[in-house]
Write a protein that holds these residues in place. Structure first.
Motif, mmCIF file in Angstrom:
data_model
loop_
_atom_site.group_PDB
_atom_site.id
_atom_site.type_symbol
_atom_site.label_atom_id
_atom_site.label_comp_id
_atom_site.label_asym_id
_atom_site.label_seq_id
_atom_site.Cartn_x
_atom_site.Cartn_y
_atom_site.Cartn_z
ATOM 1 N N SER A 170 28.810 42.141 42.442
ATOM 2 C CA SER A 170 28.891 42.838 43.729
ATOM 3 C C SER A 170 29.964 42.224 44.614
ATOM 4 N N ALA A 171 30.054 40.889 44.625
ATOM 5 C CA ALA A 171 31.067 40.206 45.435
ATOM 6 C C ALA A 171 32.473 40.548 44.961
ATOM 7 N N VAL A 172 32.668 40.562 43.636
ATOM 8 C CA VAL A 172 33.992 40.888 43.083
ATOM 9 C C VAL A 172 34.403 42.294 43.499
ATOM 10 N N ARG A 173 33.463 43.216 43.383
ATOM 11 C CA ARG A 173 33.772 44.610 43.716
ATOM 12 C C ARG A 173 34.010 44.784 45.211
ATOM 13 N N VAL A 174 33.182 44.161 46.022
ATOM 14 C CA VAL A 174 33.319 44.283 47.477
ATOM 15 C C VAL A 174 34.641 43.694 47.953
#
Length: 429
Positions: free
Chosen positions: A22-26
């Protein structure tokens, strides 16, 4: 280790996969202006600067955390399958069910849930989890250094030039364009506005040579022109600003504004000032002048036209503020501009009527010709005058390669219309 512990560690690893993915995508898709607004609402404006400055390190750290979490999940999943003896019996329905379940768990944790978070709650996710990723970015710093070293090694091995300080400015421009793209995607910026911003960013990549009106197409006037000829010249050319030269066109002495000529024409003939008194001081620029600098000079000099000089101080062409602005907003068409489709009239597959200002490359494309397009000329008029060393009269014929040119309309200053005919190889000279 008991199966319960193993399942618990599996779920812990899966949570790590979901959190890091989720962090990578955000970090890759977040609308930064929304995060800035959120920080302002919370009265923590400085927080946005910290997050934005560390975004690359945080994204790398999240990717590393994602890899470790995936490995953690895989190890304890394998351990649980081994201890549960599912691996020893590949034919059992339980084994197939568990494998499918694990695959779906990974898909949901690493793709679907991060996608939903990035779409719905990207700002809130990063605002509340930034401390975690700032700590991870510190751990990722040594790997970032290794990545920079590897980048230099691969760049040298592939023969690419090393990065210099100028790359920082280019990277900054890329960041701005990236934010503009996000604004367009989120509906805050129209596509036309995005194109204009890109045009402004790219002004320093081009010089006036790419947008100027070339020497062969300049409607210049001789200083000794009579009053009647002056008026006829302005009417025929349709220009509002006319370069004026003394003896030869390379010696530009000023600009004649049509409005000044009109105002003076209302005076009594005995009180009219001579042409030399009506001239405005011209702005001279070298042909290597960048467009952003040219625009700045236009604004400071409060003028709309500049004389472009070549390396020998001769006339290379003229450039207007409209030419520069068209690089930002696109082509500006006014009531005096002709439809570009009308400047080439195809008569048949071998013949066409063209205006003298038509670019040679366009004529080559439309008739399948191979006329030369050199540095000294780029229009049909320039090509003909280059070969004849003069402006021909109507009716004059000229053959270049396998192409015949018949001058249909011409004035003392320019070639207006030409009939172009492609000849058979047997008739060419």
């Amino acid at each position: 280790m008991s199966p319960q512990w193993q399942v618990g560690l599996m779920l812990l690893g899966l949570a790590g996969v979901m959190f890091s993915a989720s962090a990578v995508r955000v970090l890759g898709e977040i609308a930064w202006h929304e995060l800035e607004e959120r920080c302002k609402q919370k009265r923590r404006v400085e927080l946005f600067g910290q997050i934005f400055e560390l975004r690359e390190e945080m994204q790398l750290g999240a990717e590393i955390f994602h890899s470790l979490s995936t490995a953690f999940f895989a190890v304890f999943t394998l351990s649980w399958l081994t201890q549960s003896r599912l691996l020893s019996d590949f034919a059992t329905a339980e084994f197939a069910t568990v494998i499918v379940l694990i695959a779906f768990m990974l898909i949901f944790a690493s793709s679907l849930i991060p996608w939903a978070i990035a779409r719905v709650a990207a700002v809130e996710f990063l605002f509340h989890s930034w401390r975690c990723w700032s700590i991870v970015s510190i751990l990722a710093w040594p790997l970032m250094v290794c990545g920079r070293i590897m980048e230099q090694i691969f760049a040298r091995a592939s023969g690419q030039p090393e990065h210099h300080e100028d790359d920082e400015e280019e990277a900054f421009e890329d960041e701005i364009l990236s934010m503009v793209s996000e604004g367009e995607r989120d509906g805050y910026i129209e596509s036309e506005a995005r194109d204009m911003i890109e045009g402004v960013m790219e002004l320093d990549d081009s010089d006036v040579r790419s947008v100027m009106t070339s020497r062969s197409r300049v409607d210049a006037m001789e200083l000794g022109t009579t009053w009647e000829d002056m008026i006829n010249h302005v009417v025929e050319s349709g220009r509002t600003r006319i370069p004026v030269y003394d003896e030869k066109i390379d010696n530009i002495v000023g600009l004649l504004y049509a409005k000044d000529l009109l105002r003076e024409s209302l005076r009594n003939e005995s009180k009219r000032r001579p042409l030399q008194k009506l001239l405005r001081a011209p702005l001279f620029v070298p042909e290597q002048t960048r467009l952003d600098e040219m625009l700045s000079q236009f604004l400071h000099a409060r003028t709309h036209m500049a004389i472009v000089q070549d390396e020998y101080g001769g006339l290379a062409g003229v450039v207007t503020i409209e030419d520069v602005l068209e690089e930002i907003v696109g082509e500006i068409v006014d009531e005096t501009d002709k439809d570009r489709n009308e400047d080439i009239t195809i008569l048949n597959s071998e013949q066409a009527d063209v205006e003298g200002s038509v670019y040679i490359y366009r004529l080559n494309e439309m008739l399948g010709l191979e006329l030369p397009d050199e540095e000294n000329f780029d229009t049909v008029s320039g090509l003909i005058m280059h070969h004849l060393q003069e402006i021909p009269r109507p009716g004059h014929e000229l053959v270049i390669g396998n192409v015949q040119f018949n001058i249909q309309e011409a004035t003392r200053r320019q070639i207006q219309s030409v009939r172009v005919t492609r000849l058979d190889d047997d008739h060419s000279t």
